[in-house]
Design an enzyme around this catalytic site. Structure first.
Site, PDB file in Angstrom:
ATOM      1  N   ASP A   1      11.750   6.955  13.742  1.00 50.99           N
ATOM      2  CA  ASP A   1      10.294   6.472  13.393  1.00 50.99           C
ATOM      3  C   ASP A   1      10.278   5.076  13.904  1.00 50.99           C
ATOM      4  O   ASP A   1      11.000   4.086  13.382  1.00 50.99           O
ATOM      5  CB  ASP A   1       9.633   6.788  12.307  1.00 50.99           C
ATOM      6  CG  ASP A   1       8.283   6.467  12.089  1.00 50.99           C
ATOM      7  OD1 ASP A   1       7.614   6.372  13.268  1.00 50.99           O
ATOM      8  OD2 ASP A   1       7.793   6.500  11.042  1.00 50.99           O
TER       9      ASP A   1
ATOM     10  N   ASP B   1       5.496   7.544  18.955  1.00 51.41           N
ATOM     11  CA  ASP B   1       6.561   6.576  18.376  1.00 51.41           C
ATOM     12  C   ASP B   1       7.521   7.200  17.356  1.00 51.41           C
ATOM     13  O   ASP B   1       8.039   6.501  16.374  1.00 51.41           O
ATOM     14  CB  ASP B   1       5.838   5.295  17.580  1.00 51.41           C
ATOM     15  CG  ASP B   1       4.771   6.199  16.405  1.00 51.41           C
ATOM     16  OD1 ASP B   1       4.650   7.365  16.580  1.00 51.41           O
ATOM     17  OD2 ASP B   1       4.415   5.157  15.577  1.00 51.41           O
ATOM     18  N   GLU B   2       7.685   8.571  17.580  1.00 54.68           N
ATOM     19  CA  GLU B   2       8.484   9.196  16.367  1.00 54.68           C
ATOM     20  C   GLU B   2       8.977  10.541  17.090  1.00 54.68           C
ATOM     21  O   GLU B   2       8.240  11.344  17.983  1.00 54.68           O
ATOM     22  CB  GLU B   2       7.921   9.654  15.382  1.00 54.68           C
ATOM     23  CG  GLU B   2       6.541  10.338  14.858  1.00 54.68           C
ATOM     24  CD  GLU B   2       6.122  10.356  13.592  1.00 54.68           C
ATOM     25  OE1 GLU B   2       7.038  10.787  12.820  1.00 54.68           O
ATOM     26  OE2 GLU B   2       4.893  10.516  13.555  1.00 54.68           O
TER      27      GLU B   2
END
EC number: 2.7.7.7
Length: 365
Positions: A14, A108-109
């Site tokens: 993350d 983003d993860e």
């Protein structure tokens, strides 16, 4: 507990305050400053906040007006999604150096299954550390990671030592970790559900574990079964590298509320054009058009129509959206309109084989 289940080595990576961190990296004058991505204007909503801004209580999904009150020195920055996607691709390429079993959840993860990885490294913790170091050195951003036997625990763990940290929950530590966990930290337990659990005397994983599956289903519906199993460390969902998109959408929030359908037609045309552009870029079409209407009192309404054929043309999308708009009288003035296309013609792709390993207390995490 896990003897009949596949034990995998899962990493959840993350990125730390991703959008805000990209802006600070690209604009050195913003480093160390409290910034918010999005949220500008009277009706703006924040997409991301830097850690400097979070100290004041500023967070994503908050109105820009409230954020500015909490942090008078807050700097608002416009979105640059093309740049975020570019950086995300660089990060994802690093993941693929270790495994093809990568399931992105957003820009983003992502989940990574490194049970059988390309480096032949038996330690998922060391792989996560190496990946985070490469992201910092090659991209210039920090990331946090959670490492454990399944996706649920890995995701919970990734938030444990943020920012720029990682947390490993070994197989023999899973039960104690979950029993001690604040119920608000359980992935899938939102604010409303947490409040309901508090009212029922459920504050920790241990409290949750005392409730029967019948009790949880009675109070939380289908989610009750999910809560019953995850608190026992049971979550069998595999990392899915070829997640199939189920819908595609675009929406707009207006600076002033609109009170007449006539004023909304021009807005709908722009939205339909954006949806069509995204469909064409993704090379997909859909049959079901859904019109989303958010009123000035924040109540939400959706209207849908399924066509007998697939479409991605903006004119056909717009015509269907117009029909839905005029389908019934508006309840109030409107602050947001959105159009989505679902029931897409995407085909299921064959996923790489995922192997499980025999259970060992010393699992090389």
């Amino acid at each position: 507990m896990f003897s009949d289940l596949p034990i995998r080595k899962i990493i959840h990576v993350d990125m730390d305050a991703f959008y805000a961190s990209v802006e600070q990296m690209d604009n050195p004058e913003l480093k160390g400053q409290p910034i918010a991505v999005g949220g500008g204007g009277k009706r703006g909503v924040i997409s991301a906040a830097s850690y400097e801004a979070r100290k004041f209580g500023v967070k994503s999904a908050m109105s820009g007006t409230l954020a500015a009150k909490l942090c008078p020195d807050l700097i608002f920055v416009k979105h640059n999604f093309e740049r975020y996607a570019e950086i995300s691709k660089q990060i994802r390429n690093i993941f693929y150096d270790y495994t093809d079993l990568v399931e992105p959840l957003s820009l983003d993860e992502a989940y990574l299954d490194v049970t059988n990885n390309k480096k032949g490294n038996p330690s998922a913790s060391l792989i996560a550390k190496e990946i985070r170091a490469r992201i910092l050195n090659e991209v210039g951003l920090t990331a946090s990671a959670g490492i454990s036997i399944n996706k649920f625990i890995a995701k919970v763990a990734s938030d444990y030592n943020k920012p720029n940290g990682q947390k490993t929950v070994n197989p023999e530590e899973v039960i104690e970790f979950l029993e001690d966990l604040d119920i608000r930290k359980f992935y899938g337990v939102g604010k409303v559900t947490a409040e309901k659990m508090y009212q029922l005397g459920i504050f920790t994983g241990m409290d949750l574990k005392q409730k029967s599956i019948e009790y949880l289903e009675e109070h939380f519906g289908k989610s009750g079964k999910y809560y019953y199993y995850v608190v026992r460390g049971i979550h069998t969902s595999e990392v899915k590298p070829n997640r199939i998109r189920k819908s595609l959408a675009a929406e707009r929030t207006f600076s002033e509320n609109l009170s007449s359908e006539v004023f909304m037609l021009e807005k709908l045309e722009h939205i339909a054009d954006e949806v069509s552009r995204r469909l064409l870029k993704s090379k997909v079409s859909g049959k079901t058009v859904t019109l989303k209407i958010k009123y000035s009192d924040f109540s939400l309404q959706t209207r849908s129509k399924t066509l007998p054929y697939f479409i991605n043309d903006k004119h056909l999308i717009l015509d269907t959206a117009k029909d839905l708009l005029y389908q019934e009288k508006l309840k109030n003035s409107v602050r947001l309109l959105g159009i989505s296309l679902s029931n897409l013609n995407t085909e299921t792709k064959k996923e790489p084989e995922q192997k499980s390993v025999s259970v060992q207390l010393k699992f090389g995490f």
